[in-house]
Design an enzyme around this catalytic site. Structure first.
Site, mmCIF file in Angstrom:
data_model
loop_
_atom_site.group_PDB
_atom_site.id
_atom_site.type_symbol
_atom_site.label_atom_id
_atom_site.label_comp_id
_atom_site.label_asym_id
_atom_site.label_seq_id
_atom_site.Cartn_x
_atom_site.Cartn_y
_atom_site.Cartn_z
ATOM 1 N N LEU A 117 14.296 14.023 -93.612
ATOM 2 C CA LEU A 117 14.383 14.269 -95.013
ATOM 3 C C LEU A 117 13.660 15.349 -95.398
ATOM 4 C CD1 LEU A 117 14.075 10.289 -95.226
ATOM 5 C CD2 LEU A 117 16.341 11.834 -94.419
ATOM 6 N N GLN A 118 13.084 16.344 -95.525
ATOM 7 C CA GLN A 118 12.028 16.942 -96.152
ATOM 8 C C GLN A 118 13.693 17.783 -96.049
ATOM 9 O OE1 GLN A 118 11.624 19.755 -94.127
ATOM 10 N NE2 GLN A 118 9.253 20.205 -94.430
ATOM 11 N N ARG A 119 14.529 18.180 -95.270
ATOM 12 C CA ARG A 119 15.603 18.828 -95.222
ATOM 13 C C ARG A 119 17.137 18.929 -94.622
ATOM 14 N NH1 ARG A 119 12.114 18.424 -91.212
ATOM 15 N NH2 ARG A 119 13.257 18.816 -89.590
ATOM 16 N N LYS A 138 22.010 10.080 -86.510
ATOM 17 C CA LYS A 138 22.726 11.098 -87.457
ATOM 18 C C LYS A 138 24.512 11.126 -87.560
ATOM 19 C CE LYS A 138 17.980 13.987 -86.599
ATOM 20 N NZ LYS A 138 17.662 15.520 -86.790
ATOM 21 N N ASP A 193 17.863 23.712 -82.393
ATOM 22 C CA ASP A 193 16.518 23.647 -82.839
ATOM 23 C C ASP A 193 15.385 24.887 -81.621
ATOM 24 O OD1 ASP A 193 16.348 22.091 -81.196
ATOM 25 O OD2 ASP A 193 14.759 20.382 -83.143
ATOM 26 N N ASN A 194 16.215 25.301 -80.329
ATOM 27 C CA ASN A 194 15.586 25.076 -78.822
ATOM 28 C C ASN A 194 16.210 26.188 -78.691
ATOM 29 O OD1 ASN A 194 17.673 24.135 -76.801
ATOM 30 N ND2 ASN A 194 17.096 22.221 -78.233
ATOM 31 N N CYS A 223 10.075 24.132 -84.945
ATOM 32 C CA CYS A 223 9.400 23.776 -86.065
ATOM 33 C C CYS A 223 8.575 22.522 -86.182
ATOM 34 C CB CYS A 223 10.660 23.777 -86.601
ATOM 35 S SG CYS A 223 11.865 24.955 -87.207
ATOM 36 N N CYS A 267 -4.935 16.238 -79.978
ATOM 37 C CA CYS A 267 -4.136 16.941 -80.534
ATOM 38 C C CYS A 267 -2.862 15.850 -81.660
ATOM 39 C CB CYS A 267 -3.576 18.080 -79.364
ATOM 40 S SG CYS A 267 -2.161 17.767 -79.088
#
Ligand SMILES: [Zn+2]
Length: 381
Positions: free
Chosen positions: A73-75, A88, A132-133, A190, A339
């Site tokens: 939701l940040q973008r 979506k 995005d890939n 990202c 990580c």
């Protein structure tokens, strides 16, 4: 083919276009006749689908298989807080229909693959790539070249973005620019490297602009040019791109069918190579901490990630400094590394094994799975 007529309410809706000399009634009818496929309704797909719909593109195809996640939701402005967990495509359809009910929506709730790409892309005038890939980007490019459909490309990372128009009759394609994908793991996604929230807005709107120019046949599209956007320095640069006669897609045309793009980009081998790394689950690690077992717990993330949250008793040793730090570690003591999601941890285990450490294990799923299964007060990000 005759262009569709505009109804009176469409004439009013598009009045600011109709009074533009380069668009006019005929241009608006061209937009209404156009069929554009948007691959991915995420960061780039959100602004570009909204603007294409608002501009009156008659038919929009939408491809996505994902569900809305809070971190989107940040973008990803097509989706709202109440959409978290929904597909979506469901929120995208509702939002776009509210923006412009005249747009016909065709949705494909699937991952774009070599098996379905040609079938899905065929029949569209333009493809706008919001993926995005690398695997999907090469897939979209090759499918567009094979079908002769222009590919409006955009990509983003951290504070930088790129855009171009590939696979036109006269211009280069994505493979003319990047013949081979980068080695797996070299370029972080990202999700791993972060992205400024407005950056997909900037690049997605540029893609929408290029798509509209191509449909209208006006201006100078980014054919044969790569636009580079630096959001921090706020600089826009364009590089001239030439068609590569040796390009296997659009030059020699040796690519006659779609290939296995996951394998081409090394995704499959990348995943498999983690299998031989010793792992332990969050519950197993919690038990070892609870029994006060004697071992070193190393956090191999970056300091800005450590500041978000960490596991009790951990020491910060960023992956890039691990080899220096290993000199001071006792190879006979057990070591557990972790990580964010488990990928860097696996790399750290292999590095330590190369240096003679043989009691090393990686926390499966990293801090994300720890938060899910052991301690939700450690934030996920
Ligand atoms: Zn090419």
């Amino acid at each position: 083919m005759a262009l569709p007529e505009l109804a009176p309410d469409e004439i009013l809706r598009y009045s600011r276009h109709l009074i533009l000399p380069d668009v006019g009634v005929e241009g608006q009818r061209r937009l209404k006749a156009a069929r554009v496929l948007v691959v991915g309704v995420g960061g780039l797909g959100s602004p570009l689908a909204l603007y294409l719909a608002a501009a009156g593109v008659g038919t929009l195809g939408l491809v996505d298989f994902d569900a809305v996640d809070l971190t989107n939701l940040q973008r990803q402005i097509l989706h709202g807080t109440g959409d978290v967990g929904r597909p979506k495509l469901a929120s995208a359809r509702e939002r776009i229909a509210d923006t412009n009910p005249h747009v016909q929506l065709e949705s494909y709730e699937t991952r774009l693959t070599s098996a379905n790409a040609l079938e899905i892309l065929r029949g569209y005038d333009l493809v706008v790539d919001g993926t995005d890939n690398f695997a999907t980007r090469y897939l979209v490019n090759d499918a567009c070249v094979l079908l002769g459909i222009p590919n409006v490309y955009g990509s983003i990372f951290r504070f930088e973005g790129q855009a171009s128009v590939f696979a036109t009759a006269e211009g280069p394609c994505y493979r003319c620019l990047y013949r081979e994908p980068p080695p797996p793991g070299l370029v972080p996604s990202c999700a791993e490297g972060g992205v400024l929230g407005v950056l997909p807005g900037l690049i997605g709107v540029i893609q929408a602009n290029e798509a509209i120019k191509l449909i209208l046949g006006i201006g100078e599209p980014l054919i044969g040019r790569l636009l580079l956007v630096d959001a921090l320095g706020m600089q826009f640069r364009t590089l001239q791109l030439r068609r590569d006669p040796e390009c296997p897609a659009c030059g020699t045309r040796e690519i006659r069918e779609l290939i296995d793009y996951e394998a081409f980009c090394g995704v499959a081998t990348h995943g498999a190579s983690q299998d031989d790394v010793p792992e332990l689950t969050p519950v197993e690690l919690a038990a070892r901490i609870g029994r006060r077992e004697d071992f070193d717990l190393l956090d191999v993330r970056e300091p800005h990630e450590w500041a978000i949250g960490k596991l009790p008793g951990a020491r910060l040793v960023p992956l890039g400094t691990l080899e220096e730090a290993a000199v001071a570690l006792d190879p006979t003591r057990p070591i557990v590394v972790y990580c964010r999601a488990g990928v860097r941890g696996a790399k750290a285990v292999r590095k330590l094994q190369e240096h003679g450490f043989n009691k090393v294990a990686n926390l499966t799923g990293g801090i994300i799975r720890w938060s899910d299964e052991v301690d939700p007060t450690v934030p996920k990000y």
